[in-house]
Design a protein around this motif. Structure first.
Motif, PDB file in Angstrom:
ATOM      1  N   ILE A  35       0.768  -1.341   0.065  1.00 35.66           N
ATOM      2  CA  ILE A  35      -0.080   0.049   0.188  1.00 35.66           C
ATOM      3  C   ILE A  35       0.679   1.169  -0.244  1.00 35.66           C
ATOM      4  O   ILE A  35       0.966   2.461  -0.975  1.00 35.66           O
ATOM      5  CB  ILE A  35      -0.935  -0.120   1.333  1.00 35.66           C
ATOM      6  N   ASP A  36       2.172   0.745   0.856  1.00 39.52           N
ATOM      7  CA  ASP A  36       2.727   2.594   0.907  1.00 39.52           C
ATOM      8  C   ASP A  36       3.531   2.115  -0.866  1.00 39.52           C
ATOM      9  O   ASP A  36       3.035   3.250  -1.260  1.00 39.52           O
ATOM     10  CB  ASP A  36       3.732   2.138   2.070  1.00 39.52           C
ATOM     11  N   THR A  37       4.018   1.744  -1.209  1.00 40.79           N
ATOM     12  CA  THR A  37       5.248   1.820  -2.421  1.00 40.79           C
ATOM     13  C   THR A  37       3.907   1.882  -3.582  1.00 40.79           C
ATOM     14  O   THR A  37       4.352   3.083  -4.544  1.00 40.79           O
ATOM     15  CB  THR A  37       5.145   0.648  -2.879  1.00 40.79           C
ATOM     16  N   ALA A  38       2.640   1.551  -3.978  1.00 41.98           N
ATOM     17  CA  ALA A  38       1.605   1.868  -4.596  1.00 41.98           C
ATOM     18  C   ALA A  38       0.931   3.755  -4.610  1.00 41.98           C
ATOM     19  O   ALA A  38       0.731   4.226  -5.550  1.00 41.98           O
ATOM     20  CB  ALA A  38       0.209   1.206  -4.667  1.00 41.98           C
ATOM     21  N   GLN A  39       0.886   4.081  -3.197  1.00 42.79           N
ATOM     22  CA  GLN A  39       0.913   5.164  -2.597  1.00 42.79           C
ATOM     23  C   GLN A  39       2.129   6.015  -3.314  1.00 42.79           C
ATOM     24  O   GLN A  39       1.623   7.034  -4.588  1.00 42.79           O
ATOM     25  CB  GLN A  39       0.697   5.318  -1.434  1.00 42.79           C
ATOM     26  N   GLU A  40       3.181   5.812  -3.247  1.00 41.45           N
ATOM     27  CA  GLU A  40       3.798   6.247  -4.016  1.00 41.45           C
ATOM     28  C   GLU A  40       4.609   7.032  -4.652  1.00 41.45           C
ATOM     29  O   GLU A  40       5.031   7.429  -6.024  1.00 41.45           O
ATOM     30  CB  GLU A  40       5.510   5.438  -2.989  1.00 41.45           C
ATOM     31  N   LEU A  41       3.279   5.508  -5.494  1.00 41.71           N
ATOM     32  CA  LEU A  41       3.866   5.345  -6.850  1.00 41.71           C
ATOM     33  C   LEU A  41       2.568   6.208  -8.166  1.00 41.71           C
ATOM     34  O   LEU A  41       2.429   6.567  -8.818  1.00 41.71           O
ATOM     35  CB  LEU A  41       3.861   4.842  -8.000  1.00 41.71           C
ATOM     36  N   GLY A  42       1.879   6.477  -6.854  1.00 43.30           N
ATOM     37  CA  GLY A  42       0.444   7.743  -7.545  1.00 43.30           C
ATOM     38  C   GLY A  42      -1.023   6.411  -7.293  1.00 43.30           C
ATOM     39  O   GLY A  42      -1.755   6.949  -8.349  1.00 43.30           O
ATOM     40  N   PHE A  43      -0.751   5.644  -7.268  1.00 41.73           N
ATOM     41  CA  PHE A  43      -2.270   4.298  -7.809  1.00 41.73           C
ATOM     42  C   PHE A  43      -2.748   5.039  -6.599  1.00 41.73           C
ATOM     43  O   PHE A  43      -2.708   5.401  -5.463  1.00 41.73           O
ATOM     44  CB  PHE A  43      -1.940   3.218  -8.036  1.00 41.73           C
ATOM     45  N   LYS A  44      -3.911   5.213  -7.233  1.00 40.24           N
ATOM     46  CA  LYS A  44      -5.437   5.077  -6.043  1.00 40.24           C
ATOM     47  C   LYS A  44      -5.516   3.112  -5.833  1.00 40.24           C
ATOM     48  O   LYS A  44      -5.776   2.674  -6.718  1.00 40.24           O
ATOM     49  CB  LYS A  44      -6.663   5.417  -6.641  1.00 40.24           C
ATOM     50  N   ILE A  45      -5.752   3.295  -4.164  1.00 33.92           N
ATOM     51  CA  ILE A  45      -6.163   1.857  -4.473  1.00 33.92           C
ATOM     52  C   ILE A  45      -6.912   1.318  -4.063  1.00 33.92           C
ATOM     53  O   ILE A  45      -7.801   2.367  -2.467  1.00 33.92           O
ATOM     54  CB  ILE A  45      -5.002   1.533  -2.724  1.00 33.92           C
ATOM     55  N   ASP A  46      -7.407   0.677  -3.792  1.00 31.32           N
ATOM     56  CA  ASP A  46      -8.795  -0.382  -3.419  1.00 31.32           C
ATOM     57  C   ASP A  46      -8.106  -1.708  -3.046  1.00 31.32           C
ATOM     58  O   ASP A  46      -7.568  -2.324  -3.287  1.00 31.32           O
ATOM     59  CB  ASP A  46     -10.039  -0.847  -4.868  1.00 31.32           C
TER      60      ASP A  46
END
Length: 734
Positions: A35-46
């Protein structure tokens, strides 16, 4: 979307493969890192609020697992007037006795002899009673664990176990505390956009402890003495009782699962995304607690589960309609092409979706080799696909089209009244997948045994009613009792529900409906709306309580709407207040005639049932998305009900916006010549300009001659070509 699922391979230390137990500290640590990495890459996460489906796990005891009602009949052979003792059927360790009734058989039942409740006379697993005159049977009603999908399937390592009873608030609260809260604990505010719940596959979940009390409070009478009529035909009483039974099941699913999960999600800083259909049977109203409605299927000429979710989204003002895309697109693994994915995306768009959730990307480590690990149901969207380097082109297309289709409000002229009342009345306790059964009922031919997956199969699924309406230039939404009883206003000639507004309601060959819905239908007609009833006239006001009083009022309303109609005639109409009531005895030719006074929204001048459209309105702009679902290149002149305005073509494949030459005005419509590539799509925009047409349309592009090149072949890698994406979202309106 992050969706933990079953292990693709067993632990293998020699290959460095070790499965992490679901919700273990190791699992939660890795989830937090993802989750942290996806946020750093600019992803919206469900995030899926569990694993596998239905939701459950090893923490769920039998008492909180799904239940259904079973009936076992034992004939009474003793003579009238004698004292009898009948042994009850054997019960499993997790079964619970609900009731024991002495019920009349055959002629006794037809004469209206009542059932007698013998539950208080049960002792030592038998029931004693004096046999009355007539023919009788002992009907034993038992609450049992569901027989299908009682346990979580496709669960992550260590997460198997009982599913939760989706009708039980206690079970749902326990699950939120034991599972969902642990997932929420590894996130920071703003990291997760939405918690996600997949389609409901709790097969047979149609009873729960305390059901009889809930039923009495909601329906206003005691169901217990009427339980026999749920399982056998007792004339019209059975229809009313089954209707009330299933309506109660659906309400419990909303009140005890949907609302608590939606409230919990928002209280923890998440939105709630859900595919609200399946078993237990969910109504359109079940989407009320959902922030992001979601569907699946790619049958655009059926009232599919994407139409289901899209209709609810329109009624509740939700701009985004997600879709679980590409499920079982082709049954042979790895056989899907980018063309297949583009076509499926367009079918989803034509059905009302505007956000594609690709189903899906499966993590596969290098040690797994090629083709690698793969999920059983979705498309293999992995770097091992030969077309993977070109997938960004499809992604850019999907983003552009989806962006436009999420703007403004939908434009649809017709509301289809869904036949859920008939389905409630016909189905005995057990299994009822309401959304699918609605699809089959409106199709008129398709049944569960004919239904299946695969792109070609879904393209062949074409419901009579939907095909007639959609291919003749009209957009639709479906409405049901759960919507009509709580939402919408009726003005002069229109019914407005949320973002949708209709001038026509189609009542499609139904047997009956609740009295409240008949009242609203008549009101809509009196105030200037058009009601088109197909195939047969409704004759029953569903609901057991006060059904004689309801039937009398229903007869008055029926006379107002249908008085003087002869169902043997092909087309009849009459004035009702400021509106019209029309009856047609088919859903093709006569239905098109009945729609004759409503101008088509977008129609091919040459006629073409294989080009569909979606219409969105944004302040001074109207956007029409059109897609050709065949491999044939076509030139078509499309008549748009957009007034006399200058059109522009927005190309979702390239992001280019261009003027159109050769358009013309006819009355209040604009005719636009359009070229469609094989499986091609365009967006036509009408702004505020009313500039007159200038010049003829360009000549059709010459067909490209395909030359066959025989082998041997030699492959050479070339640099990836990515067109610079157009930022439509930065363009000024108009």
């Amino acid at each position: 979307m992050i969706f933990p699922l079953y292990p693709y391979e067993l632990d293998n230390p020699s290959r460095g493969i070790k499965n992490q137990a679901y919700l273990s500290p190791e699992f939660l640590d890795h989830l937090k890192y993802a989750i942290d990495t996806a946020q750093e890459l600019g992803f919206k996460i469900d995030l899926v609020m569990g694993t596998g489906w239905p939701y459950g796990g090893p923490m769920v005891p039998q008492k909180l697992s799904p239940r259904e009602l079973k009936m076992i009949s034992t004939p009474v052979s003793a003579a009238a007037g004698t004292n009898a003792a009948v042994k009850l059927p054997s019960m499993g360790p997790d079964d619970d006795l609900v009731a024991v009734l002495l019920a009349p058989q055959d002629a006794s039942r037809a004469a209206g002899a009542p059932s007698a409740d013998l539950s208080a006379r049960v002792a030592n697993h038998e029931v004693s009673f004096t046999v009355p005159p007539g023919n009788w049977e002992i009907m034993t009603f038992i609450q049992i664990p569901t027989q299908q999908r009682h346990k979580v399937v496709y669960a992550a390592a260590g997460a198997g176990g009982n599913a939760i009873d989706h009708l039980s608030k206690e079970a749902v609260t326990m699950y939120l505390n034991e599972v969902s809260s642990k997932l929420a604990g590894v996130t920071r505010p703003g990291q997760i956009r939405a918690m996600y719940s997949a389609s409901f596959e709790v097969y047979g979940n149609s009873w729960t402890p305390g059901f009889l009390d809930e039923f009495r409070q909601r329906r206003g009478y005691d169901l217990k003495p009427h339980l026999p009529a749920l399982f056998r035909d007792e004339d019209e009483r059975t229809l009313h009782l089954r209707h009330d039974y299933w309506e109660t099941v659906s309400e419990l699913a909303v009140d005890n699962f949907m609302r608590p999960v939606g409230d919990w999600s928002r209280a923890h800083g998440f939105a709630f995304q859900c595919e609200s259909y399946g078993e237990p049977p969910m109504t359109l109203g079940s989407f009320a607690p959902v922030d992001y409605p979601m569907g699946e299927d790619y049958s655009w000429l059926e009232y599919s589960r994407v139409h289901w979710a899209a209709s609810a989204a329109h009624f509740y003002g939700r701009k985004e309609v997600s879709v679980e895309a590409y499920t079982h697109l082709r049954m042979a693994r790895y056989s899907e092409s980018l063309q297949d994915l583009k076509l499926a995306s367009d079918l989803h768009f034509l059905s009302g979706a505007n956000r594609i959730v690709a189903h899906g990307y499966q993590y596969s480590p290098p040690v797994a080799g090629v083709p690698g690990w793969g999920y059983y149901a979705g498309v293999m969207l992995t770097e091992n696909q030969p077309w993977w380097r070109y997938f960004p082109l499809l992604s850019q297309y999907v983003h552009r089209a989806g962006y436009i289709l999420a703007q403004g409000v939908p434009v649809a002229d017709i509301a289809i009244y869904l036949p859920e009342g008939d389905l409630y009345a016909e189905f005995p306790p057990g299994n009822l997948n309401l959304a699918k059964e609605v699809l089959f009922r409106l199709d008129r031919k398709l049944t569960m045994k004919d239904y299946g997956w695969g792109l070609e199969r879904h393209l062949s699924h074409q419901g009579v009613l939907m095909k007639t309406l959609v291919t003749n230039g009209y957009a639709i939404d479906g409405v049901d009792h759960s919507i009509l009883k709580s939402l919408g206003t009726i003005g002069t000639g229109r019914m407005t529900i949320g973002d949708s507004s209709f001038s026509i309601m189609v009542v499609p060959g139904i047997r009956g409906l609740p009295l409240a819905d008949m009242e609203r239908t008549a009101e809509f007609c009196r105030k200037g709306g058009t009601v088109i009833t197909t195939l047969r006239l409704p004759e029953i006001a569903y609901g057991f309580k006060d059904h004689e009083k309801s039937a009398a009022r229903f007869k008055v309303l029926s006379e107002e709407l249908y008085g003087g109609f002869d169902q043997r005639e092909s087309l009849q109409d009459k004035a009702v207040g400021r509106g019209r009531s029309i009856f047609v005895n088919d859903e093709m030719t006569q239905l098109v005639k009945a729609l004759g006074e409503l101008p088509q929204d977008a129609v091919m001048e040459q006629g073409d049932p294989d080009i569909g459209f979606v219409h969105r309105r944004v302040e001074r702009q109207d956007f029409y998305f059109l897609a050709n679902i065949t491999r044939e290149a076509k030139r078509r002149t499309v008549r748009f009900r957009a007034g006399n305005r200058r059109p522009r073509v927005w190309d979702p494949m390239t992001g280019q916006i261009r003027d159109v030459a050769g358009y013309s005005f006819r009355g209040d419509s604009t005719l636009v010549p359009l070229d469609f590539e094989p499986y091609g799509s365009v967006i036509v925009e009408f702004g505020s300009s009313t500039a007159a047409p200038s010049g003829p349309p360009p000549a059709p592009a010459q067909a490209v001659e395909v030359a066959r090149v025989n082998g041997p072949w030699k492959f050479q890698r070339i640099a990836r070509v990515r067109p610079r994406p157009a930022k439509w979202c930065n363009l000024p309106p108009g």
